[in-house]
Every structure is written in C-alpha cells, then in structure tokens.
Design a protein around this motif. Structure first.
Motif, PDB file in Angstrom:
ATOM      1  N   SER A   6      18.562  83.555  75.222  1.00 46.66           N
ATOM      2  CA  SER A   6      19.882  83.022  74.880  1.00 46.66           C
ATOM      3  C   SER A   6      20.980  84.025  75.213  1.00 46.66           C
ATOM      4  CB  SER A   6      19.956  82.601  73.413  1.00 46.66           C
ATOM      5  OG  SER A   6      19.761  83.699  72.556  1.00 46.66           O
ATOM      6  N   THR A   7      20.705  85.322  75.065  1.00 46.98           N
ATOM      7  CA  THR A   7      21.678  86.352  75.449  1.00 46.98           C
ATOM      8  C   THR A   7      21.903  86.315  76.949  1.00 46.98           C
ATOM      9  OG1 THR A   7      21.130  87.770  73.575  1.00 46.98           O
ATOM     10  CG2 THR A   7      22.139  88.837  75.482  1.00 46.98           C
ATOM     11  N   TYR A  13      21.564  83.757  78.990  1.00 51.85           N
ATOM     12  CA  TYR A  13      22.339  82.568  79.352  1.00 51.85           C
ATOM     13  C   TYR A  13      23.784  82.659  78.853  1.00 51.85           C
ATOM     14  CZ  TYR A  13      18.241  80.433  81.358  1.00 51.85           C
ATOM     15  OH  TYR A  13      17.156  80.176  82.171  1.00 51.85           O
ATOM     16  N   ASP A  14      24.006  83.346  77.750  1.00 53.25           N
ATOM     17  CA  ASP A  14      25.369  83.599  77.272  1.00 53.25           C
ATOM     18  C   ASP A  14      26.112  84.491  78.269  1.00 53.25           C
ATOM     19  OD1 ASP A  14      27.514  83.517  75.278  1.00 53.25           O
ATOM     20  OD2 ASP A  14      26.992  85.614  74.883  1.00 53.25           O
ATOM     21  N   TRP A  15      25.465  85.580  78.713  1.00 52.80           N
ATOM     22  CA  TRP A  15      26.062  86.464  79.722  1.00 52.80           C
ATOM     23  C   TRP A  15      26.335  85.699  80.997  1.00 52.80           C
ATOM     24  CZ3 TRP A  15      22.485  91.400  79.586  1.00 52.80           C
ATOM     25  CH2 TRP A  15      22.684  92.081  78.384  1.00 52.80           C
ATOM     26  N   ARG A  16      25.397  84.838  81.395  1.00 50.80           N
ATOM     27  CA  ARG A  16      25.566  84.050  82.620  1.00 50.80           C
ATOM     28  C   ARG A  16      26.776  83.121  82.507  1.00 50.80           C
ATOM     29  NH1 ARG A  16      23.352  82.290  87.336  1.00 50.80           N
ATOM     30  NH2 ARG A  16      22.957  80.068  87.561  1.00 50.80           N
ATOM     31  N   ALA A  17      26.925  82.476  81.364  1.00 50.83           N
ATOM     32  CA  ALA A  17      28.066  81.581  81.146  1.00 50.83           C
ATOM     33  C   ALA A  17      29.388  82.343  81.194  1.00 50.83           C
ATOM     34  CB  ALA A  17      27.917  80.865  79.803  1.00 50.83           C
ATOM     35  N   LYS A  18      29.364  83.599  80.740  1.00 50.36           N
ATOM     36  CA  LYS A  18      30.567  84.441  80.731  1.00 50.36           C
ATOM     37  C   LYS A  18      30.723  85.237  82.034  1.00 50.36           C
ATOM     38  CE  LYS A  18      30.509  85.002  75.745  1.00 50.36           C
ATOM     39  NZ  LYS A  18      30.205  85.915  74.628  1.00 50.36           N
TER      40      LYS A  18
END
Length: 64
Positions: free
Chosen positions: A24-25, A27-32
C-alpha cells in the motif's frame, strides 16, 4: 524477462521487500509520483528496472 544487462526487473513484491515497505505504501508513492518509473506488462503487472531502482534510490540520498 531479462534485460540487456542480464538482470531481471523487480516485481512490486521485490521492491517492497528490499525497502521493507508495504504494497500500500508503494501504491501510495506511485499515486503521488514518488515511486520509481515502472514497466506495465500486457497482463497489467508492474516491473521496475534495476537501473531505474538504483537511480531512484540515489536521488533520495540526503545531502546534509
């Protein structure tokens, strides 16, 4: 899937294991747009070239 240099790209699981982070971290970094560039395979899976991972990691070094 080996690259011209002979090293296989990292899977998301490999990347997360190397940095000891959760998926999840990642994918969070990827989204940002804070994660390294990824290759999207035809089946939708992501891969990260080792050279891109090393470049991305070096860009995060603290210069202080």
């Amino acid at each position: 899937m080996a690259t011209a240099t002979g090293t296989k790209p990292l899977t998301v699981a490999d990347f997360c294991a190397e940095l000891d982070i959760s998926r999840s971290t990642f994918y969070d970094w990827r989204a940002k747009r804070r994660a390294p560039k990824c290759i999207t395979l035809p089946n939708g899976s992501l891969r990260i070239r080792r050279a891109e991972y090393e470049r991305w990691l070096a860009s995060r070094e603290d210069t202080a």
